[in-house]
Write an enzyme that holds these catalytic residues in place. Structure first.
Site, mmCIF file in Angstrom:
data_model
loop_
_atom_site.group_PDB
_atom_site.id
_atom_site.type_symbol
_atom_site.label_atom_id
_atom_site.label_comp_id
_atom_site.label_asym_id
_atom_site.label_seq_id
_atom_site.Cartn_x
_atom_site.Cartn_y
_atom_site.Cartn_z
ATOM 1 N N ASN A 9 52.762 35.271 29.194
ATOM 2 C CA ASN A 9 52.111 35.281 30.515
ATOM 3 C C ASN A 9 51.776 33.839 30.880
ATOM 4 O O ASN A 9 50.854 33.260 30.316
ATOM 5 C CB ASN A 9 50.838 36.136 30.454
ATOM 6 C CG ASN A 9 50.018 36.012 31.728
ATOM 7 O OD1 ASN A 9 50.524 35.596 32.770
ATOM 8 N ND2 ASN A 9 48.746 36.381 31.638
ATOM 9 N N LYS A 11 50.580 32.750 33.616
ATOM 10 C CA LYS A 11 49.468 32.610 34.586
ATOM 11 C C LYS A 11 49.913 31.653 35.697
ATOM 12 O O LYS A 11 51.076 31.643 36.080
ATOM 13 C CB LYS A 11 48.202 32.123 33.898
ATOM 14 C CG LYS A 11 47.897 32.869 32.602
ATOM 15 C CD LYS A 11 46.559 32.542 32.061
ATOM 16 C CE LYS A 11 46.431 33.148 30.665
ATOM 17 N NZ LYS A 11 45.080 33.389 30.282
ATOM 18 N N HIS A 96 45.359 42.653 34.415
ATOM 19 C CA HIS A 96 44.918 41.528 33.588
ATOM 20 C C HIS A 96 43.452 41.221 33.921
ATOM 21 O O HIS A 96 43.043 41.292 35.086
ATOM 22 C CB HIS A 96 45.801 40.296 33.845
ATOM 23 C CG HIS A 96 45.596 39.216 32.830
ATOM 24 N ND1 HIS A 96 44.506 38.385 32.849
ATOM 25 C CD2 HIS A 96 46.334 38.852 31.748
ATOM 26 C CE1 HIS A 96 44.585 37.553 31.824
ATOM 27 N NE2 HIS A 96 45.686 37.816 31.132
ATOM 28 N N GLU A 98 41.888 38.582 34.281
ATOM 29 C CA GLU A 98 41.667 37.517 35.273
ATOM 30 C C GLU A 98 41.790 38.068 36.686
ATOM 31 O O GLU A 98 41.088 37.619 37.601
ATOM 32 C CB GLU A 98 42.634 36.350 35.015
ATOM 33 C CG GLU A 98 42.224 35.580 33.762
ATOM 34 C CD GLU A 98 43.347 34.836 33.063
ATOM 35 O OE1 GLU A 98 44.440 34.698 33.626
ATOM 36 O OE2 GLU A 98 43.120 34.397 31.908
ATOM 37 N N GLU A 168 43.440 43.306 25.396
ATOM 38 C CA GLU A 168 43.091 41.895 25.527
ATOM 39 C C GLU A 168 41.574 41.749 25.666
ATOM 40 O O GLU A 168 41.045 41.847 26.782
ATOM 41 C CB GLU A 168 43.771 41.305 26.774
ATOM 42 C CG GLU A 168 45.271 41.313 26.713
ATOM 43 C CD GLU A 168 45.860 40.142 27.495
ATOM 44 O OE1 GLU A 168 46.659 39.407 26.921
ATOM 45 O OE2 GLU A 168 45.479 39.960 28.666
ATOM 46 N N GLY A 174 42.195 32.735 26.130
ATOM 47 C CA GLY A 174 42.093 31.318 26.454
ATOM 48 C C GLY A 174 40.933 30.606 25.776
ATOM 49 O O GLY A 174 40.605 29.478 26.125
ATOM 50 N N SER A 213 44.454 34.548 22.589
ATOM 51 C CA SER A 213 44.603 33.398 21.703
ATOM 52 C C SER A 213 45.561 33.649 20.534
ATOM 53 O O SER A 213 45.303 33.203 19.406
ATOM 54 C CB SER A 213 43.229 32.925 21.196
ATOM 55 O OG SER A 213 42.429 32.494 22.284
#
Ligand code: PEP
Length: 257
Positions: A9, A11, A96, A98, A168, A174, A213
């Site tokens: 991904n 992003k 996701h 985010e 996730e 991240g 991560s």
């Protein structure tokens, strides 16, 4: 039997130059020849067309990071599943964290997006996961159960069978702080058990990826867990060397079931 999947991904990162570097590295380790692991790359929308060209004939899948729930319409700035399909996508990430955070995407909207993906013949990679506060409060199981239930109610067992799930934990994305293999396996087994309440055959077949991560040095241990069927990789997928190393680790995972 579940074929291990490693999906990158990107992003809102990347460029044509980076595509060439990363796909070059992936071509050396992944592709149709591999019976064990499947690899996919999910770059930003403007890079889908050049990525499709670079990936042609490689066996490496292409995915997008989002789609609109409607088939078409007056939705400025949005992209439909049919457009993604035409651009060469096999996968699309939905839910996701985010996007749940930045765009206030609700469980219901994520479920609609998963349904839209299936309608267009795309495989949704449905993300679920608790944040740090929810884990500190011991609510991780309740959170992922609620997120999965919304999708399950919308799609049913047949629809779920055509999805990939990604666990996730938000606190691991991240941050460099990976869930331990045991923590991840615990949630993956929980998710599979919830799927099993709908249909045992479907539950045994759905791939559940871990994301948060994942790096070359922790991938092997994560992939060794029985219910971890691959990874959704953010930062490390921006390096050809690192992403290829994670894909190689996935090759070491044996067929399940
Ligand atoms: C992600 O973006 O889905 C992700 C898991 O990112 P990272 O690997 O950088 O934590």
């Amino acid at each position: 039997m579940r074929r291990t999947l490693v999906a990158g991904n990107w992003k809102m990162f990347g460029s044509r130059a980076l595509l060439a570097e990363v796909i070059g590295a992936l071509r050396d380790v992944a592709g149709e020849a591999s019976k064990v692991a499947e690899v996919a790359l999910c770059p930003p929308f403007p890079l889908l067309a050049p990525a499709a060209e670079l990936l042609a004939g490689s066996g490496i899948g292409l995915g997008a990071q989002n789609l609109h729930a409607a088939a078409q319409g007056a939705h400025t700035g949005e992209v439909s599943g049919a457009m993604l399909r035409e651009a060469g996508c096999r996968y699309v990430i939905v839910g996701h964290s985010e996007r749940r955070r930045d765009c206030a995407e609700s469980d219901a909207l994520v479920a609609e997006k998963a349904a839209a993906a299936l309608r267009e013949g795309l495989c949704p990679i449905v993300c679920v996961g608790e944040d740090a506060g929810e884990r500190a409060a011991g609510r991780q199981f309740a959170v992922v159960e609620r997120q999965l239930a919304a999708v399950g109610e919308r799609l049913g067992a047949e629809g779920l069978a055509a999805c990939v799930l990604a666990y996730e934990p938000v606190w691991a994305i991240g941050t460099g702080r990976t869930a331990t293999p045991a923590q991840a396996q615990e949630i993956h087994a929980f998710l599979r058990a919830r799927l099993g309440e709908r249909d045992a055959t479907m539950a045994a077949g759905v791939r559940i990826l871990y994301g948060g991560s994942v790096k070359a040095d922790n991938a092997r241990e994560l992939f060794a867990q029985p219910d971890i069927d691959g990874a959704l990789v953010g930062g490390a997928s921006l390096s050809g060397h690192d992403f290829a190393a994670i894909c190689t680790a996935a090759e070491g995972k044996r067929w399940n079931n």
